[in-house]
Design a protein around this motif. Structure first.
Motif, mmCIF file in Angstrom:
data_model
loop_
_atom_site.group_PDB
_atom_site.id
_atom_site.type_symbol
_atom_site.label_atom_id
_atom_site.label_comp_id
_atom_site.label_asym_id
_atom_site.label_seq_id
_atom_site.Cartn_x
_atom_site.Cartn_y
_atom_site.Cartn_z
ATOM 1 N N ASP A 8 1.773 3.135 -12.518
ATOM 2 C CA ASP A 8 2.927 2.512 -11.875
ATOM 3 C C ASP A 8 2.495 2.183 -10.449
ATOM 4 O O ASP A 8 2.389 3.064 -9.598
ATOM 5 C CB ASP A 8 4.117 3.467 -11.884
ATOM 6 C CG ASP A 8 5.345 2.892 -11.187
ATOM 7 O OD1 ASP A 8 5.282 1.742 -10.708
ATOM 8 O OD2 ASP A 8 6.365 3.603 -11.111
ATOM 9 N N LEU A 9 2.197 0.912 -10.201
ATOM 10 C CA LEU A 9 1.722 0.468 -8.892
ATOM 11 C C LEU A 9 2.807 -0.323 -8.185
ATOM 12 O O LEU A 9 3.404 -1.238 -8.764
ATOM 13 C CB LEU A 9 0.485 -0.420 -9.038
ATOM 14 C CG LEU A 9 -0.832 0.267 -9.394
ATOM 15 C CD1 LEU A 9 -1.939 -0.776 -9.559
ATOM 16 C CD2 LEU A 9 -1.215 1.264 -8.316
ATOM 17 N N SER A 10 3.056 0.008 -6.926
ATOM 18 C CA SER A 10 3.898 -0.823 -6.074
ATOM 19 C C SER A 10 3.255 -0.898 -4.702
ATOM 20 O O SER A 10 2.584 0.045 -4.258
ATOM 21 C CB SER A 10 5.329 -0.283 -5.989
ATOM 22 O OG SER A 10 5.353 1.066 -5.588
ATOM 23 N N GLY A 17 12.659 1.644 2.192
ATOM 24 C CA GLY A 17 11.714 2.748 2.345
ATOM 25 C C GLY A 17 10.282 2.299 2.195
ATOM 26 O O GLY A 17 9.417 2.669 2.999
ATOM 27 N N ASP A 18 9.998 1.496 1.187
ATOM 28 C CA ASP A 18 8.635 1.021 0.950
ATOM 29 C C ASP A 18 8.112 0.234 2.150
ATOM 30 O O ASP A 18 6.938 0.365 2.519
ATOM 31 C CB ASP A 18 8.592 0.150 -0.302
ATOM 32 C CG ASP A 18 8.948 0.899 -1.562
ATOM 33 O OD1 ASP A 18 8.069 1.084 -2.417
ATOM 34 O OD2 ASP A 18 10.120 1.308 -1.698
ATOM 35 N N GLY A 72 11.197 6.041 -3.284
ATOM 36 C CA GLY A 72 12.541 6.443 -2.892
ATOM 37 C C GLY A 72 12.602 7.831 -2.295
ATOM 38 O O GLY A 72 13.695 8.393 -2.146
ATOM 39 N N GLU A 73 11.458 8.399 -1.931
ATOM 40 C CA GLU A 73 11.385 9.778 -1.447
ATOM 41 C C GLU A 73 11.377 9.844 0.081
ATOM 42 O O GLU A 73 11.208 8.828 0.761
ATOM 43 C CB GLU A 73 10.139 10.460 -2.018
ATOM 44 C CG GLU A 73 10.149 10.554 -3.533
ATOM 45 C CD GLU A 73 8.933 11.280 -4.081
ATOM 46 O OE1 GLU A 73 8.076 11.715 -3.280
ATOM 47 O OE2 GLU A 73 8.832 11.402 -5.312
ATOM 48 N N GLU A 74 11.527 11.056 0.607
ATOM 49 C CA GLU A 74 11.477 11.314 2.043
ATOM 50 C C GLU A 74 10.242 12.151 2.357
ATOM 51 O O GLU A 74 10.065 13.232 1.796
ATOM 52 C CB GLU A 74 12.727 12.073 2.512
ATOM 53 C CG GLU A 74 14.027 11.318 2.346
ATOM 54 C CD GLU A 74 15.208 12.131 2.835
ATOM 55 O OE1 GLU A 74 15.005 13.246 3.363
ATOM 56 O OE2 GLU A 74 16.354 11.660 2.675
ATOM 57 N N ARG A 91 16.453 4.558 -0.414
ATOM 58 C CA ARG A 91 15.259 3.913 0.144
ATOM 59 C C ARG A 91 14.724 2.812 -0.758
ATOM 60 O O ARG A 91 14.072 1.890 -0.281
ATOM 61 C CB ARG A 91 14.183 4.975 0.421
ATOM 62 C CG ARG A 91 14.472 5.773 1.681
ATOM 63 C CD ARG A 91 13.846 7.155 1.692
ATOM 64 N NE ARG A 91 14.088 7.798 2.973
ATOM 65 C CZ ARG A 91 15.245 8.287 3.374
ATOM 66 N NH1 ARG A 91 16.307 8.187 2.586
ATOM 67 N NH2 ARG A 91 15.370 8.861 4.554
ATOM 68 N N ARG A 92 14.989 2.906 -2.049
ATOM 69 C CA ARG A 92 14.637 1.818 -2.970
ATOM 70 C C ARG A 92 15.830 0.881 -3.225
ATOM 71 O O ARG A 92 15.641 -0.290 -3.555
ATOM 72 C CB ARG A 92 14.158 2.374 -4.309
ATOM 73 C CG ARG A 92 12.654 2.651 -4.372
ATOM 74 C CD ARG A 92 11.855 1.389 -4.696
ATOM 75 N NE ARG A 92 10.424 1.577 -4.526
ATOM 76 C CZ ARG A 92 9.603 2.010 -5.471
ATOM 77 N NH1 ARG A 92 10.074 2.324 -6.659
ATOM 78 N NH2 ARG A 92 8.319 2.136 -5.223
#
Length: 369
Positions: free
Chosen positions: A311-313, A86-87, A94-96, A64-65
């Motif tokens: 950690d910001l995205s 994913g984002d 990168g999670e589900e 996903r990433r």
């Protein structure tokens, strides 16, 4: 968003491009080898992408990433959409996990089905791609791209844009990480200089949403940061100035629970000490878009006065006239990896260092100052 679906409009044709098995069999997917880019759709003429659905199966658990979605309108060479897959659809880190909103969703099972309902107009062609930046193939990539063909789409129709950004924020104040004034009195922040920037747009358009993913290495509440919007080159404090991160996301009082509204919510929250760990907030401005005629600079503090390392995205979503300024280079996949999780052992080591700093008395409890 509904675009007057009851109105009869001759000359508009509904089309779909999908991964169906051209032989008539049931292998309704494509495969994308490691390091390659697949064209999901190359559409001529004018139209509007109305819906995108994707699901994948890959040996890379971080796909996903490591997979990147891009979209191009009207023959442009620089993408109007560029984000880890994913984002973009509302799954961070990168999670589900499941995610529900009006324009975007990650649907069961366990968020494996990506959906996008943002309308995406184009006047002279559209191209949508997936780049597999993983070292392993995407074994099964299933997709629908539903769109309308129109006789024409005027240039005045804003083109859809989305941009992913990520930063490990540094602590700005000299007094260090002192959210809520716990360690020292907090300063003032009459500027956007040290804020986390989630949109920096040149052109005319309207901002319509954000997915905000924060990984917090400490237990302190991460959300005293104000959102700040500088429209058309104006100076601080700007036309719109917020009062705190949870307020920006339409919640209150340091929430830490999953909540899903069509326009805002918390799709993922941590289950650790305080607010330590990974949180996904979202806010869509579908009824109240933020309009700009020349430019938009949108940012948010990471803790009051930018006092926290986080950690910001983010993925920002907007419509604007073309041409747009090219995005900064997307960080390499190694730079998109998560920071290590902070866990029980790390907290115990912090406590051990604190005990040593306080004379290692055998009865130290932990709340002594």
């Amino acid at each position: 968003m509904l675009n007057h679906i009851s109105k009869i409009q001759p000359g508009i044709k509904t089309k779909r491009i999908s991964s169906y098995d051209r032989s008539g069999g049931n292998a309704d997917f494509i495969s994308i080898p490691a390091g390659e880019t697949a064209d999901l759709a190359v559409i001529a003429g004018a139209g509007i992408v109305k819906h995108i659905w994707i699901t994948v199966n890959a040996p890379d658990k971080f796909i996903r990433r490591n997979a990147v979605i891009r979209m191009y309108w009207d023959g442009e060479t620089e993408p109007s959409v560029e984000s880890p897959m994913g984002d973009f659809f509302g799954q961070g880190f990168g999670e589900e996990y499941n995610f529900a909103s009006l324009p975007l969703a990650a649907a069961p099972v366990n968020g494996k089905a990506f959906n996008c309902y943002f309308p995406m107009p184009f006047g002279d062609g559209a191209r949508i791609t997936i780049e597999n930046q993983s070292a392993e193939p995407i074994t099964n990539f299933y997709y629908y791209i539903d769109f309308e063909q129109h006789p024409e789409i005027p240039a005045s129709e804003g083109r859809f844009h989305a941009w992913w950004n990520r930063e490990i924020t540094g602590v700005h104040p000299q007094e260090g990480e002192t959210e809520w004034g716990v360690v020292a009195p907090q300063g003032k922040n009459p500027t956007t200089e040290h804020n986390y920037v989630f949109a920096n747009i040149v052109g005319s358009g309207q901002f319509v949403g954000i997915n905000y993913y924060v990984d917090n290495p400490g237990p302190m509440w991460y959300g005293e940061g104000d959102d700040m919007w500088l429209i058309d080159g104006e100076d601080w404090p700007g036309s719109l100035h917020g009062t705190g991160t949870e307020d920006f996301f339409n919640s209150s009082w340091c929430p830490n629970e999953v909540y899903a509204h069509p326009y805002f919510g918390y799709a993922k929250v941590p289950n650790k000490l305080g607010w330590m760990g990974r949180t996904h907030c979202y806010r869509f401005f579908l009824e109240d878009p933020i309009r700009f005629e020349k430019s938009l600079h949108a940012s948010i503090e990471h803790g009051h006065d930018n006092s926290l390392t986080l950690d910001l995205s983010t993925v920002a979503y907007w419509y604007q006239s073309e041409p747009h300024h090219p995005f900064p280079a997307l960080p390499a996949k190694e730079e998109r990896a998560n920071m290590p999780e902070v866990g029980v052992v790390d907290v115990h080591r912090w406590r051990h260092a604190w005990r040593n700093a306080n004379g290692s008395k055998p009865t130290l409890w932990g709340n002594e100052k």
